[in-house]
Design a protein around this motif. Structure first.
Motif, PDB file in Angstrom:
ATOM      1  N   THR A  85     -36.660 -31.355 -38.030  1.00 28.33           N
ATOM      2  CA  THR A  85     -36.735 -29.906 -38.237  1.00 28.33           C
ATOM      3  C   THR A  85     -35.391 -29.270 -37.920  1.00 28.33           C
ATOM      4  N   ILE A  86     -35.020 -28.261 -38.737  1.00 30.04           N
ATOM      5  CA  ILE A  86     -33.817 -27.453 -38.507  1.00 30.04           C
ATOM      6  C   ILE A  86     -34.214 -25.992 -38.654  1.00 30.04           C
ATOM      7  N   ASN A  87     -33.684 -25.142 -37.796  1.00 31.86           N
ATOM      8  CA  ASN A  87     -33.984 -23.716 -37.908  1.00 31.86           C
ATOM      9  C   ASN A  87     -32.737 -22.892 -37.615  1.00 31.86           C
ATOM     10  N   GLY A  88     -32.774 -21.624 -38.029  1.00 28.77           N
ATOM     11  CA  GLY A  88     -31.667 -20.699 -37.817  1.00 28.77           C
ATOM     12  C   GLY A  88     -32.140 -19.271 -37.993  1.00 28.77           C
ATOM     13  N   ASP A  89     -31.296 -18.322 -37.608  1.00 28.06           N
ATOM     14  CA  ASP A  89     -31.658 -16.905 -37.642  1.00 28.06           C
ATOM     15  C   ASP A  89     -31.450 -16.312 -39.033  1.00 28.06           C
ATOM     16  N   LEU A  90     -32.301 -15.335 -39.346  1.00 28.21           N
ATOM     17  CA  LEU A  90     -32.218 -14.587 -40.596  1.00 28.21           C
ATOM     18  C   LEU A  90     -32.047 -13.106 -40.301  1.00 28.21           C
ATOM     19  N   GLU A  91     -31.241 -12.430 -41.144  1.00 25.48           N
ATOM     20  CA  GLU A  91     -31.096 -10.977 -41.058  1.00 25.48           C
ATOM     21  C   GLU A  91     -31.978 -10.267 -42.077  1.00 25.48           C
ATOM     22  N   GLY A  92     -32.353 -10.971 -43.127  1.00 21.76           N
ATOM     23  CA  GLY A  92     -33.176 -10.396 -44.187  1.00 21.76           C
ATOM     24  C   GLY A  92     -34.013 -11.473 -44.840  1.00 21.76           C
ATOM     25  N   PRO A  93     -34.845 -11.102 -45.797  1.00 15.05           N
ATOM     26  CA  PRO A  93     -35.728 -12.074 -46.442  1.00 15.05           C
ATOM     27  C   PRO A  93     -34.962 -13.093 -47.274  1.00 15.05           C
ATOM     28  N   ILE A  94     -35.527 -14.287 -47.395  1.00 17.48           N
ATOM     29  CA  ILE A  94     -34.948 -15.336 -48.235  1.00 17.48           C
ATOM     30  C   ILE A  94     -35.142 -14.962 -49.701  1.00 17.48           C
ATOM     31  N   LYS A  95     -34.064 -15.079 -50.477  1.00 18.66           N
ATOM     32  CA  LYS A  95     -34.130 -14.800 -51.907  1.00 18.66           C
ATOM     33  C   LYS A  95     -34.465 -16.050 -52.722  1.00 18.66           C
ATOM     34  N   GLU A  96     -33.833 -17.181 -52.360  1.00 23.50           N
ATOM     35  CA  GLU A  96     -34.075 -18.414 -53.107  1.00 23.50           C
ATOM     36  C   GLU A  96     -33.569 -19.603 -52.304  1.00 23.50           C
ATOM     37  N   VAL A  97     -34.123 -20.775 -52.605  1.00 23.20           N
ATOM     38  CA  VAL A  97     -33.699 -22.040 -52.006  1.00 23.20           C
ATOM     39  C   VAL A  97     -33.361 -22.998 -53.140  1.00 23.20           C
ATOM     40  N   LEU A  98     -32.180 -23.627 -53.060  1.00 19.09           N
ATOM     41  CA  LEU A  98     -31.703 -24.515 -54.116  1.00 19.09           C
ATOM     42  C   LEU A  98     -31.445 -25.903 -53.553  1.00 19.09           C
ATOM     43  N   ASN A  99     -31.440 -26.872 -54.456  1.00 21.41           N
ATOM     44  CA  ASN A  99     -31.156 -28.259 -54.099  1.00 21.41           C
ATOM     45  C   ASN A  99     -30.058 -28.771 -55.014  1.00 21.41           C
ATOM     46  N   ALA A 100     -29.035 -29.437 -54.430  1.00 18.21           N
ATOM     47  CA  ALA A 100     -27.920 -29.932 -55.233  1.00 18.21           C
ATOM     48  C   ALA A 100     -27.332 -31.173 -54.574  1.00 18.21           C
ATOM     49  N   ASP A 101     -26.424 -31.806 -55.304  1.00 14.72           N
ATOM     50  CA  ASP A 101     -25.595 -32.898 -54.782  1.00 14.72           C
ATOM     51  C   ASP A 101     -24.187 -32.646 -55.308  1.00 14.72           C
ATOM     52  N   MET A 102     -23.502 -31.684 -54.676  1.00 15.96           N
ATOM     53  CA  MET A 102     -22.241 -31.176 -55.214  1.00 15.96           C
ATOM     54  C   MET A 102     -21.121 -32.202 -55.185  1.00 15.96           C
ATOM     55  N   ASP A 103     -21.100 -33.089 -54.186  1.00 18.03           N
ATOM     56  CA  ASP A 103     -20.048 -34.105 -54.127  1.00 18.03           C
ATOM     57  C   ASP A 103     -20.501 -35.440 -54.715  1.00 18.03           C
ATOM     58  N   VAL A 104     -21.698 -35.474 -55.284  1.00 17.53           N
ATOM     59  CA  VAL A 104     -22.233 -36.649 -55.996  1.00 17.53           C
ATOM     60  C   VAL A 104     -22.098 -37.909 -55.135  1.00 17.53           C
ATOM     61  N   GLU A 109     -28.074 -31.628 -50.773  1.00 17.88           N
ATOM     62  CA  GLU A 109     -27.761 -30.399 -50.041  1.00 17.88           C
ATOM     63  C   GLU A 109     -28.883 -29.388 -50.275  1.00 17.88           C
ATOM     64  N   ILE A 110     -29.339 -28.787 -49.195  1.00 16.00           N
ATOM     65  CA  ILE A 110     -30.332 -27.718 -49.261  1.00 16.00           C
ATOM     66  C   ILE A 110     -29.594 -26.406 -49.024  1.00 16.00           C
ATOM     67  N   ILE A 111     -29.728 -25.480 -49.975  1.00 18.58           N
ATOM     68  CA  ILE A 111     -28.983 -24.217 -49.944  1.00 18.58           C
ATOM     69  C   ILE A 111     -29.979 -23.067 -49.850  1.00 18.58           C
ATOM     70  N   ILE A 112     -29.823 -22.242 -48.834  1.00 15.60           N
ATOM     71  CA  ILE A 112     -30.678 -21.066 -48.633  1.00 15.60           C
ATOM     72  C   ILE A 112     -29.797 -19.827 -48.734  1.00 15.60           C
ATOM     73  N   TYR A 113     -30.182 -18.882 -49.580  1.00 20.40           N
ATOM     74  CA  TYR A 113     -29.466 -17.601 -49.547  1.00 20.40           C
ATOM     75  C   TYR A 113     -30.462 -16.469 -49.352  1.00 20.40           C
ATOM     76  N   ALA A 114     -30.064 -15.562 -48.452  1.00 27.84           N
ATOM     77  CA  ALA A 114     -30.945 -14.477 -48.017  1.00 27.84           C
ATOM     78  C   ALA A 114     -30.141 -13.189 -47.907  1.00 27.84           C
ATOM     79  N   ASN A 115     -30.842 -12.079 -47.821  1.00 32.83           N
ATOM     80  CA  ASN A 115     -30.191 -10.782 -47.669  1.00 32.83           C
ATOM     81  C   ASN A 115     -29.539 -10.668 -46.297  1.00 32.83           C
ATOM     82  N   SER A 116     -28.471  -9.861 -46.247  1.00 28.97           N
ATOM     83  CA  SER A 116     -27.748  -9.624 -45.004  1.00 28.97           C
ATOM     84  C   SER A 116     -27.702  -8.131 -44.726  1.00 28.97           C
ATOM     85  N   ILE A 117     -27.660  -7.776 -43.443  1.00 30.14           N
ATOM     86  CA  ILE A 117     -27.530  -6.366 -43.077  1.00 30.14           C
ATOM     87  C   ILE A 117     -26.072  -5.926 -43.082  1.00 30.14           C
TER      88      ILE A 117
END
Length: 251
Positions: A85-104, A109-117
């Motif tokens: 398990t991994i956790n972290g703080d949020l300032e706003g709601p999560i908009k989307e979660v993506l999965n990639a392998d950018m360096d192949v 890689e799990i990518i979370i992007y959320a709103n910021s204050i």
């Protein structure tokens, strides 16, 4: 009264009742799709399967206002019986979660992007690269001065050809008077040597160039040849008159 005439209305009533019942039975019932309701204190959930039996469940949770809370990534590898398990703080709601392998390299890689204050950032992005049960957080780079010119949020992230793409509208002006220009900026992020690098790949214009109005040149009045000749004749005739007067005075 003849009994035949009494039977006809009864037959009609029975037939109409049968047709009504058959119509009710054959009418399809359309059910509205309902989104699954998360139990409090959870607000967001998305499950990503990167390989058979290897799941990443991303949650956001926190009671109270929609702004704050925490994110949580639950990794489940049922084949190797590994769970973390991994956790972290949020300032706003999560908009989307993506999965990639950018360096192949085979590590997702799990990518979370959320709103910021923060009105300078507008968006918070959290990136984790997994190597089996080991997770490493990768710092997401800030926009450079040239990249953030005209930036007012409204980010859209997506994966294209194993690269993380970021797209947002460009505004003209400052503060509350800023208006959308109609142009968009696209930034491509690549993962190299365990670091993310952002490069702008779109051509856009963040300021409208005002073309200086050309002042009208003063009109050049061209005299015709006939008028110049007439002026010359007039001056010559005047000279002749002056000469004649001088001769008369001498006499």
């Amino acid at each position: 009264m003849n009994s035949k005439y009494l039977l006809y209305p009864l037959l009609l009533l029975s037939l109409s009742g049968c047709t009504d019942q058959s119509a009710k039975m054959t009418t399809p019932v359309i059910q509205k799709e309902t989104k699954p309701v998360l139990m409090q204190p959870f607000k967001y959930h998305k499950a990503i399967e990167v390989s058979p039996g290897n799941f990443y469940d991303v949650f956001s949770w926190g009671r109270g206002a929609d702004g704050g809370g925490q994110y949580m990534i639950l990794r489940s590898d049922s084949s190797d019986q590994q769970y973390n398990t991994i956790n972290g703080d949020l300032e706003g709601p999560i908009k989307e979660v993506l999965n990639a392998d950018m360096d192949v390299d085979g590590n997702p890689e799990i990518i979370i992007y959320a709103n910021s204050i923060d009105t300078n950032r507008y968006t918070n992005v959290f990136v984790y690269e997994y190597n089996n049960d080991n997770a490493r957080k990768i710092d997401f780079p800030r926009l450079t001065d040239s990249q953030r010119k005209g930036y007012r949020g409204g980010d859209d992230f997506y994966i294209k050809e194993s690269k993380l793409m970021r797209e947002f509208p460009i505004y003209n002006g400052r503060g509350k008077e800023a208006l959308p220009s109609g142009a968009k900026r696209v930034i491509q992020y690549s993962l190299q040597s365990n670091s993310l690098y952002g490069k702008q790949i779109s051509k856009d214009s963040t300021s409208t160039s005002q073309v200086a109005e050309k002042r009208p040149e003063p009109a050049v009045v061209k005299h015709s040849s006939t008028s110049s000749k007439s002026k010359k004749r007039a001056t010559i005739s005047k000279k002749h008159k002056v000469v004649k007067k001088a001769r008369r005075h001498r006499r």
